[in-house]
Design a protein around this motif. Structure first.
Motif, short mmCIF file in Angstrom:
data_model
loop_
_atom_site.label_atom_id
_atom_site.label_comp_id
_atom_site.label_asym_id
_atom_site.label_seq_id
_atom_site.Cartn_x
_atom_site.Cartn_y
_atom_site.Cartn_z
N ASN A 167 0.85 -1.19 0.00
CA ASN A 167 0.00 0.00 0.00
C ASN A 167 0.89 1.24 0.00
N ALA A 168 0.27 2.40 0.18
CA ALA A 168 1.04 3.65 0.03
C ALA A 168 2.19 3.73 1.03
N GLN A 169 2.02 3.12 2.23
CA GLN A 169 3.10 3.21 3.23
C GLN A 169 4.36 2.45 2.78
N ASP A 170 4.20 1.56 1.79
CA ASP A 170 5.36 0.79 1.33
C ASP A 170 6.07 1.47 0.17
N PHE A 171 5.66 2.70 -0.13
CA PHE A 171 6.18 3.34 -1.35
C PHE A 171 7.69 3.52 -1.30
N TRP A 172 8.25 3.64 -0.10
CA TRP A 172 9.71 3.81 0.01
C TRP A 172 10.47 2.65 -0.63
N LEU A 173 9.82 1.47 -0.70
CA LEU A 173 10.49 0.32 -1.33
C LEU A 173 10.75 0.58 -2.82
N ALA A 174 9.90 1.44 -3.41
CA ALA A 174 10.06 1.74 -4.84
C ALA A 174 11.44 2.33 -5.11
N PHE A 175 11.98 3.08 -4.13
CA PHE A 175 13.30 3.69 -4.33
C PHE A 175 14.34 2.60 -4.61
N PHE A 176 14.31 1.54 -3.79
CA PHE A 176 15.31 0.47 -3.96
C PHE A 176 15.04 -0.32 -5.24
N PHE A 177 13.75 -0.48 -5.54
CA PHE A 177 13.40 -1.22 -6.76
C PHE A 177 13.89 -0.48 -8.00
N ILE A 178 13.58 0.83 -8.05
CA ILE A 178 13.94 1.61 -9.24
C ILE A 178 15.46 1.81 -9.32
N SER A 179 16.09 2.09 -8.15
CA SER A 179 17.55 2.26 -8.20
C SER A 179 18.22 0.93 -8.55
N GLY A 180 17.64 -0.20 -8.12
CA GLY A 180 18.19 -1.51 -8.48
C GLY A 180 18.13 -1.72 -9.98
N LEU A 181 16.97 -1.35 -10.58
CA LEU A 181 16.85 -1.46 -12.04
C LEU A 181 17.87 -0.56 -12.73
N GLY A 182 18.03 0.65 -12.19
CA GLY A 182 18.98 1.61 -12.77
C GLY A 182 20.39 1.05 -12.75
N PHE A 183 20.80 0.49 -11.61
CA PHE A 183 22.17 -0.04 -11.52
C PHE A 183 22.33 -1.30 -12.37
N THR A 184 21.23 -2.05 -12.55
CA THR A 184 21.31 -3.19 -13.47
C THR A 184 21.68 -2.69 -14.87
N LEU A 185 21.02 -1.61 -15.28
CA LEU A 185 21.32 -1.05 -16.61
C LEU A 185 22.75 -0.51 -16.66
N PHE A 186 23.23 0.05 -15.53
CA PHE A 186 24.61 0.56 -15.49
C PHE A 186 25.60 -0.59 -15.71
N VAL A 187 25.35 -1.70 -15.01
CA VAL A 187 26.26 -2.85 -15.13
C VAL A 187 26.23 -3.36 -16.57
N VAL A 188 25.01 -3.50 -17.11
CA VAL A 188 24.87 -4.01 -18.48
C VAL A 188 25.59 -3.07 -19.46
#
Ligand code: SF4
Ligand code: SF4
Length: 495
Positions: A105-126
């Motif tokens: 729910n909305a209180q878990d939105f902070w997890l999106a930061f790690f999810f999106i930054s994880g995707l970003g760093f995946t692209l950096f590695v690739v």
């Protein structure tokens, strides 16, 4: 409508399109790709439509298989359910989020930061290791442009040479018919893409229901789909490769992510130069046939070196390999290699930046994974309603509070609430309750302590137990959390 509906190279047609990207529209003079200008734009600022020739080869086969898999996943995912809930749904209106069996729910939105930054760093590695692998193989812009729109264009308007001729021809009934048919099909596909995208933000059955009713009943969804359809349509009909060249921020980042050991698509100058027709004395392996240029979707000449416009699609590799095979020479004049590999023949995989990107990527994955696994699937928080924080009455200090329980489980659950306060009484308005998935309830609570027993630091302790629907009688899946809150009184006023 197209007389040559296959992708197999046809020597005559291919020969005709070799010079196509080199002709500047309306000027009648040859224009070779260079490092100073964009082939997408003419000198007068007008659009120069690029019509890449068809090619076939090992990288095309891999790309096409992956593209159709990705398109299938994209279209099917809104319909997939896990445990009776959508596999992926970002329901912003209700602030409910579902990801592969997990509910948020909305209180878990902070997890999106790690999810999106994880995707970003995946692209950096690739990107650090394999350059624009994402752009050439998996980016939706490439997948839909090359895998869907360009194919349809080919069926309707013919191969690259026919498309270029049609572009240059004056408007006739036949041209209007072909263009009209193409735009109609493009628009229908744009609608399909955007309605599928809407299915990631709104339950797909509600999307289907909305489509059967007047736009006014779902105005937000209607505006979203209308604006996005216009963007998708213009992008895939007209703007095309310019999205990669001038809009995409990931493409702009490439220069910072690359180093001499990044795998790129490149031309082996040591082997190819001096270029010249086959059989020329002293010439390298490049016969200057321009086949690698004619298949390039961004209109560049890879023999000019690594360029920002290169999306790493590997068309030029397949095209040149085909030429080399026909000439009886080894393939790989244009190939995946590193800058160092092209220049010296030496290659290095592990470098400091790969470790840094990989470390940041793994750190993001670790924090996200740990946050998900340690996440309690319901919340119980103490809330103080507005008004008097406490009252002193009949020799007792009374705190009027609310216990806010949020069910983040994917199913309805039964909650049991108990509370205690040292030396006092806790009266809970509702000790047993049922809450639907991602719903919440506030329970009024009165905590009463004799005034003489009240002291600073007094607190109330709640124990809340959740049993998901379908949990066996022994409560095997029951989850209990404890929550505490300080009590206010004459010696402990809230400021
Ligand atoms: S396809 Fe190969 S041989 Fe032909 S111009 Fe390009 S690099 Fe040279
Ligand atoms: S240079 Fe080759 S890899 Fe780069 S965009 Fe053009 S065809 Fe694709």
């Amino acid at each position: 409508m197209n007389p040559n509906p296959t992708d197999a190279p046809r020597p005559n047609a291919d020969a005709a399109v070799v010079s196509r990207p080199l002709v500047q529209k309306g000027k009648g003079r040859a224009r070779r790709p260079d490092l100073d200008t964009l082939m997408s734009v003419n000198a007068d600022g007008s659009r120069n439509a690029i019509h890449p020739a068809d090619c076939s080869g090992r990288f095309q086969d891999r790309k096409h298989g992956l593209w159709y898999l990705l398109i299938g996943i994209y279209l099917a995912m809104p319909w997939v359910e896990i445990g009776g809930k959508p596999a992926i749904l970002i329901d912003i209106q209700r602030r409910h989020f579902y990801l592969l069996g997990q509910t948020f729910n909305a209180q878990d939105f902070w997890l999106a930061f790690f999810f999106i930054s994880g995707l970003g760093f995946t692209l950096f590695v690739v990107a650090a290791l394999w350059g624009r692998l994402w752009c050439g193989y998996a980016c939706p812009q490439t997948v839909f442009l090359e895998g869907v729109f360009r194919r349809i264009e080919r069926w309707i308007e013919g191969n690259a040479a026919s498309r270029a001729r049609l572009d240059a021809a004056p408007m006739t009934a036949q041209k209007a018919l072909r263009r009209g048919l193409k735009l109609f099909v493009f628009f229908a596909i744009s609608l399909l893409i955007t309605h599928s995208l809407l299915g990631y933000f709104m339950p797909v059955r509600e999307v289907c229901d909305a489509m059967r009713h007047s736009p006014g009943e779902h105005l937000t969804a209607f505006v979203f789909v209308s604006v996005l359809t216009a963007i998708v349509f213009v992008n895939f009909t007209w703007f095309r490769e310019q999205t990669c060249i001038v809009v995409c921020p990931y493409g702009r980042l490439q220069g910072a992510l690359y180093d001499p050991d990044t795998k790129i698509v490149g031309y082996d100058k040591r082997r190819g130069e001096p270029r010249g027709p086959a059989g020329t004395e002293g010439a390298g392996d490049c016969i200057d046939c321009f086949r690698c240029v004619s298949v390039c979707p961004t209109g560049i000449d890879i023999r000019n070196g690594t360029q920002m416009e290169c999306v790493g699609c590997a068309n030029c590799i397949d095209a040149c390999d085909d030429v080399m095979t026909k000439l009886g020479k080894p393939i790989g004049l244009v190939r995946y290699d590193t800058q160092r590999g092209f220049e010296t023949g030496q290659r290095r995989f592990w470098r400091p930046r790969v470790f840094v990107y990989a470390f940041l990527f793994l750190l993001g994955c670790f924090v996200f994974g740990r946050s998900i696994t340690r996440r309690v699937p319901f919340e119980a928080n103490v809330i103080r309603p507005p008004g008097a924080a406490f009252v002193v009455e009949d020799g007792r200090v009374r705190n009027l509070i609310q216990l806010h329980v949020v069910n983040k489980l994917p199913t309805r659950a039964a909650f049991t609430v108990s509370g205690s306060a040292a030396g006092g009484e806790v009266t809970i308005a509702q000790q047993e309750l049922q809450i639907d998935s991602l719903q919440d309830q506030r329970i009024p609570v009165v905590v009463s302590i004799p005034a003489e027993a009240f002291r600073a630091g007094a607190e109330v302790v709640f124990e809340v137990t959740a049993r998901p629907e379908g949990d066996p009688a022994d409560g095997a899946a029951a989850i209990t959390v404890e929550t505490r809150a300080p009590l206010l009184g004459p010696s402990n006023r809230r400021r």
